[in-house]
Design an enzyme around this catalytic site. Sequence first.
Site, short mmCIF file in Angstrom:
data_model
loop_
_atom_site.label_atom_id
_atom_site.label_comp_id
_atom_site.label_asym_id
_atom_site.label_seq_id
_atom_site.Cartn_x
_atom_site.Cartn_y
_atom_site.Cartn_z
N MET A 149 12.57 23.11 -2.88
CA MET A 149 11.55 22.19 -3.37
C MET A 149 12.12 21.16 -4.34
SD MET A 149 7.90 23.03 -5.24
CE MET A 149 7.31 24.00 -3.87
N ARG A 164 -9.73 0.39 14.63
CA ARG A 164 -9.99 0.95 13.31
C ARG A 164 -11.24 0.36 12.70
NH1 ARG A 164 -4.07 1.09 10.35
NH2 ARG A 164 -4.51 -1.14 10.23
N LYS A 183 0.83 -1.21 0.00
CA LYS A 183 0.00 0.00 0.00
C LYS A 183 0.86 1.25 0.00
CE LYS A 183 -0.37 0.02 5.06
NZ LYS A 183 -1.28 -0.02 6.22
N TYR A 209 17.62 29.46 0.73
CA TYR A 209 16.69 30.41 1.33
C TYR A 209 17.08 30.77 2.76
CZ TYR A 209 13.63 29.22 -2.59
OH TYR A 209 13.10 29.02 -3.84
#
Length: 370
Positions: free
Chosen positions: A312, A136, A39, A265
């Site tokens: 990024m 759950r 998953k 930055y």
Amino acid sequence: MVEAVTRPTRLEISKGAVAHNIRTVKDVSGADKVFLTVKSNAYGMGLVPMAQAAVAGGVYGLGVAVLDEALALRHQRITAPILILGISPVQYAELMAVQHIMATVVSLDWLRIAEENLTGEQPLPVTIGIDTGMGRIGFRDRDTLAEAIQFVRNHNDKFEYVGLSTHFAESDSADTRYFEMQLERWHQLTDGLPKPKYYHVANSGATMYHATEVPHEVVRVGTVIYGVEPSRGELADGKNLRPVMALRSEINFVKRLPAGEGISYSHKYTTSTDEWIGTVPIGYGDGWVRKLMGFNVIIDGQYAPIVGQVAMDQLMIRLPHEYPEGTTVTLIGKDGGLENTIEDVAQHADLAPWEVTTGLQARIHRVLVN
């Protein structure tokens, strides 16, 4: 998200390591059938390549969270049994039946609606989920559970009763009290009920540390196959496991900067002397989080720290000396005598190992290697 195959940044999956870890799981647990949970893009390592490597390496079946993941595997002609671990919308019952995908069922209402809508051309394979303490999904009452099993068996033209399952919340800790409580609940809920083809309760922790205490002919594991020791050193050292993935890129720009130059930055790093700085095309947009500023990557068998804030799409590293563009940078994996593990990254970023890997974005190109 577009996969960046034209960029040198890549995530490598070792087929040999996957096969080794599968053998280790079988040896330790005595399991006959191993389901690998793939998953969330195979814990971030790549749904299709990891599934292909796992099937080739000896897993019996695959576990996914949602139907779309199962369909993606079937689209790639992967024919191994697939179990959906979460709740699927009942309107897709017929599609799951046609594609031979096992549904986890946790309510009688779901079964009744599905029975009315299934054509019966292919029976829907059903695993009954039980909540023994995870909180759950799953049946918690024995009478209702027994009624659901009987409903499935009474409508064997529409359903195939293939599994009973639960999930342990704490199976990888030295404190076994909650694990033992869940196991006792499992027996209270299921002992004496009709037994299906797959009786699976063991996740990675239970498989590795409690195999003699739980049903273990069929185990349903994740992190251990990916080379991450489930207890993170509390119960084992993980030396019998092999890291499955490596994350690599290349230097694509090199410059020499004088003292006093700010990097990235906010200039959280300033050169203290003349320094060679290399730029690497990976950033937090790929899931290499900003907390990894200061982490040592490996270049040419030497550590090189990430300097300045991770951007990024790019980050900068301080080089020990000038290197040519195209030189390999290892963020996770081995290079020379050095190694960065997923655990190393996790500790630096104050994350769990699986948070690190599931955060690696689909933009990173995944490749299978030997």
